[in-house]
Design a protein around this motif. Structure first.
Motif, PDB file in Angstrom:
ATOM      1  N   ILE A  42       0.854  -1.187   0.000  1.00 27.18           N
ATOM      2  CA  ILE A  42       0.000   0.000   0.000  1.00 27.18           C
ATOM      3  C   ILE A  42       0.887   1.233   0.000  1.00 27.18           C
ATOM      4  N   VAL A  43       0.559   2.176  -0.893  1.00 25.91           N
ATOM      5  CA  VAL A  43       1.264   3.456  -0.925  1.00 25.91           C
ATOM      6  C   VAL A  43       0.238   4.577  -0.973  1.00 25.91           C
ATOM      7  N   GLU A  44       0.698   5.756  -0.627  1.00 25.35           N
ATOM      8  CA  GLU A  44      -0.144   6.948  -0.690  1.00 25.35           C
ATOM      9  C   GLU A  44       0.224   7.715  -1.952  1.00 25.35           C
ATOM     10  N   ILE A  45      -0.781   8.071  -2.756  1.00 23.26           N
ATOM     11  CA  ILE A  45      -0.528   8.871  -3.950  1.00 23.26           C
ATOM     12  C   ILE A  45      -1.519  10.023  -4.002  1.00 23.26           C
ATOM     13  N   ALA A  46      -1.164  11.034  -4.772  1.00 17.14           N
ATOM     14  CA  ALA A  46      -2.104  12.119  -5.048  1.00 17.14           C
ATOM     15  C   ALA A  46      -3.002  11.631  -6.171  1.00 17.14           C
ATOM     16  N   PRO A  47      -4.305  11.777  -6.027  1.00 23.00           N
ATOM     17  CA  PRO A  47      -5.198  11.299  -7.077  1.00 23.00           C
ATOM     18  C   PRO A  47      -4.945  12.066  -8.365  1.00 23.00           C
ATOM     19  N   GLY A  48      -5.011  11.353  -9.494  1.00 24.72           N
ATOM     20  CA  GLY A  48      -4.803  11.980 -10.797  1.00 24.72           C
ATOM     21  C   GLY A  48      -6.059  11.870 -11.633  1.00 24.72           C
ATOM     22  N   ALA A  49      -6.202  12.811 -12.530  1.00 24.07           N
ATOM     23  CA  ALA A  49      -7.366  12.807 -13.416  1.00 24.07           C
ATOM     24  C   ALA A  49      -7.262  11.640 -14.389  1.00 24.07           C
ATOM     25  N   GLY A  50      -8.328  10.907 -14.554  1.00 23.33           N
ATOM     26  CA  GLY A  50      -8.387   9.842 -15.533  1.00 23.33           C
ATOM     27  C   GLY A  50      -7.610   8.585 -15.179  1.00 23.33           C
ATOM     28  N   THR A  51      -7.111   8.481 -13.959  1.00 23.91           N
ATOM     29  CA  THR A  51      -6.386   7.270 -13.598  1.00 23.91           C
ATOM     30  C   THR A  51      -7.324   6.307 -12.905  1.00 23.91           C
ATOM     31  N   SER A  52      -7.193   5.057 -13.253  1.00 21.95           N
ATOM     32  CA  SER A  52      -8.006   4.019 -12.640  1.00 21.95           C
ATOM     33  C   SER A  52      -7.080   3.165 -11.789  1.00 21.95           C
ATOM     34  N   VAL A  53      -7.254   3.233 -10.481  1.00 21.83           N
ATOM     35  CA  VAL A  53      -6.395   2.514  -9.550  1.00 21.83           C
ATOM     36  C   VAL A  53      -7.251   1.671  -8.617  1.00 21.83           C
ATOM     37  N   VAL A  54      -6.607   0.681  -7.989  1.00 20.55           N
ATOM     38  CA  VAL A  54      -7.303  -0.135  -7.000  1.00 20.55           C
ATOM     39  C   VAL A  54      -6.981   0.449  -5.632  1.00 20.55           C
ATOM     40  N   SER A  55      -7.993   0.882  -4.941  1.00 21.53           N
ATOM     41  CA  SER A  55      -7.851   1.439  -3.597  1.00 21.53           C
ATOM     42  C   SER A  55      -7.373   0.355  -2.638  1.00 21.53           C
ATOM     43  N   ALA A  56      -6.614   0.762  -1.639  1.00 20.04           N
ATOM     44  CA  ALA A  56      -6.152  -0.184  -0.621  1.00 20.04           C
ATOM     45  C   ALA A  56      -7.342  -0.866   0.054  1.00 20.04           C
ATOM     46  N   ASP A  57      -8.461  -0.165   0.155  1.00 24.97           N
ATOM     47  CA  ASP A  57      -9.665  -0.742   0.759  1.00 24.97           C
ATOM     48  C   ASP A  57     -10.254  -1.886  -0.072  1.00 24.97           C
ATOM     49  N   ASP A  58      -9.878  -1.946  -1.348  1.00 24.12           N
ATOM     50  CA  ASP A  58     -10.428  -2.965  -2.247  1.00 24.12           C
ATOM     51  C   ASP A  58      -9.470  -4.126  -2.496  1.00 24.12           C
ATOM     52  N   GLU A  59      -8.476  -4.297  -1.615  1.00 21.38           N
ATOM     53  CA  GLU A  59      -7.476  -5.350  -1.801  1.00 21.38           C
ATOM     54  C   GLU A  59      -8.130  -6.725  -1.962  1.00 21.38           C
ATOM     55  N   ALA A  60      -9.187  -6.998  -1.228  1.00 20.73           N
ATOM     56  CA  ALA A  60      -9.845  -8.306  -1.287  1.00 20.73           C
ATOM     57  C   ALA A  60     -10.414  -8.598  -2.677  1.00 20.73           C
ATOM     58  N   THR A  61     -10.648  -7.565  -3.488  1.00 22.51           N
ATOM     59  CA  THR A  61     -11.207  -7.786  -4.825  1.00 22.51           C
ATOM     60  C   THR A  61     -10.158  -8.245  -5.826  1.00 22.51           C
ATOM     61  N   VAL A  62      -8.860  -8.127  -5.500  1.00 19.87           N
ATOM     62  CA  VAL A  62      -7.818  -8.552  -6.429  1.00 19.87           C
ATOM     63  C   VAL A  62      -7.013  -9.750  -5.931  1.00 19.87           C
ATOM     64  N   VAL A  63      -6.887  -9.902  -4.612  1.00 20.98           N
ATOM     65  CA  VAL A  63      -6.141 -11.047  -4.070  1.00 20.98           C
ATOM     66  C   VAL A  63      -6.899 -12.324  -4.426  1.00 20.98           C
ATOM     67  N   GLY A  64      -6.164 -13.297  -4.963  1.00 22.59           N
ATOM     68  CA  GLY A  64      -6.775 -14.554  -5.369  1.00 22.59           C
ATOM     69  C   GLY A  64      -7.186 -14.579  -6.826  1.00 22.59           C
ATOM     70  N   LYS A  65      -7.027 -13.460  -7.527  1.00 26.30           N
ATOM     71  CA  LYS A  65      -7.358 -13.386  -8.948  1.00 26.30           C
ATOM     72  C   LYS A  65      -6.058 -13.398  -9.757  1.00 26.30           C
ATOM     73  N   PRO A  66      -6.122 -13.828 -11.019  1.00 23.96           N
ATOM     74  CA  PRO A  66      -4.903 -13.867 -11.839  1.00 23.96           C
ATOM     75  C   PRO A  66      -4.545 -12.489 -12.401  1.00 23.96           C
ATOM     76  N   ALA A  67      -3.270 -12.317 -12.691  1.00 19.77           N
ATOM     77  CA  ALA A  67      -2.806 -11.108 -13.368  1.00 19.77           C
ATOM     78  C   ALA A  67      -3.177 -11.227 -14.844  1.00 19.77           C
ATOM     79  N   ALA A  68      -3.769 -10.186 -15.405  1.00 14.12           N
ATOM     80  CA  ALA A  68      -4.180 -10.193 -16.814  1.00 14.12           C
ATOM     81  C   ALA A  68      -2.995  -9.940 -17.741  1.00 14.12           C
ATOM     82  N   VAL A  69      -1.972  -9.283 -17.220  1.00 12.80           N
ATOM     83  CA  VAL A  69      -0.750  -8.955 -17.957  1.00 12.80           C
ATOM     84  C   VAL A  69       0.419  -9.136 -16.998  1.00 12.80           C
ATOM     85  N   PRO A  70       1.646  -9.197 -17.488  1.00  8.74           N
ATOM     86  CA  PRO A  70       2.772  -9.256 -16.550  1.00  8.74           C
ATOM     87  C   PRO A  70       2.824  -7.970 -15.722  1.00  8.74           C
ATOM     88  N   LEU A  71       3.012  -8.107 -14.423  1.00 10.66           N
ATOM     89  CA  LEU A  71       3.075  -6.956 -13.528  1.00 10.66           C
ATOM     90  C   LEU A  71       4.502  -6.799 -13.022  1.00 10.66           C
TER      91      LEU A  71
END
Length: 180
Positions: A42-71
């Motif tokens: 988890i990191v703190e960032i300044a929100p940017g216009a038009g950026t789509s990010v996963v909030s730290a609060d939504d970690e459960a929505t990505v853990v256990g899912k596959p990566a769609a591209v190499p990360l």
């Protein structure tokens, strides 16, 4: 009353112009690999216009899912990077090479751009197999001094690289450019 007003102002500032907690990739994750807690930080960032990010609060929505591209480590996680494989892109393919030390630049990393050369031997001149391939994986060096490197390029070039004899060499090229 003053304290309530100060808290309200600070809260508004943090909500509107402050920073937000988001998920960042902590360690490389290959396409299709299931994302774990250990792969994220988890990191703190300044929100940017038009950026789509996963909030730290939504970690459960990505853990256990596959990566769609190499990360790659340090990459801010967006929802489009998680789920069904979207890699390699249509028309492209990944070639995998086992290279000896010295056949690729020191410090070669995922995201780097390389030219792939089949060196001259005997009466055969050197041949450039790829002008600009993107590095998608650099493995650890094994006990025989060999390192696996995966390269993303167009399908025909990936086939030519895979069909080439051992002994290929990689040269770094500028992003979007070709080797001299």
């Amino acid at each position: 009353m003053v304290l309530v007003a100060v808290v309200a102002i600070v809260g508004s500032f943090l909500h509107v112009g402050g920073r937000q907690s988001v998920l960042v990739v902590a360690a490389p994750v290959q396409v299709g690999q299931v994302i774990t807690d250990a792969d994220l930080k988890i990191v703190e960032i300044a929100p940017g216009a038009g950026t789509s990010v996963v909030s730290a609060d939504d970690e459960a929505t990505v853990v256990g899912k596959p990566a769609a591209v190499p990360l790659v480590a340090g990459q801010i996680l967006g929802p489009q990077l998680v789920g069904a494989a979207q890699f390699p892109p249509a028309g492209d393919a990944v070639a995998s090479l086992s290279l000896k030390s010295g056949a690729f630049p020191a410090g070669l990393a995922v995201g780097g751009h390389v030219a792939v050369v089949n060196p001259a031997s005997g009466n055969t001149a050197a041949q450039v197999l790829a002008q600009d391939a993107t590095v998608t994986y650099v493995g650890p060096t094994d006990t025989q001094g060999m390192t696996v490197v995966n390269l993303l390029t167009d399908g025909a070039t990936a086939k030519a690289i895979s069909a080439a004899p051992e002994g290929l060499t990689l040269f770094e090229v500028p992003v979007g450019g070709a080797a001299g």
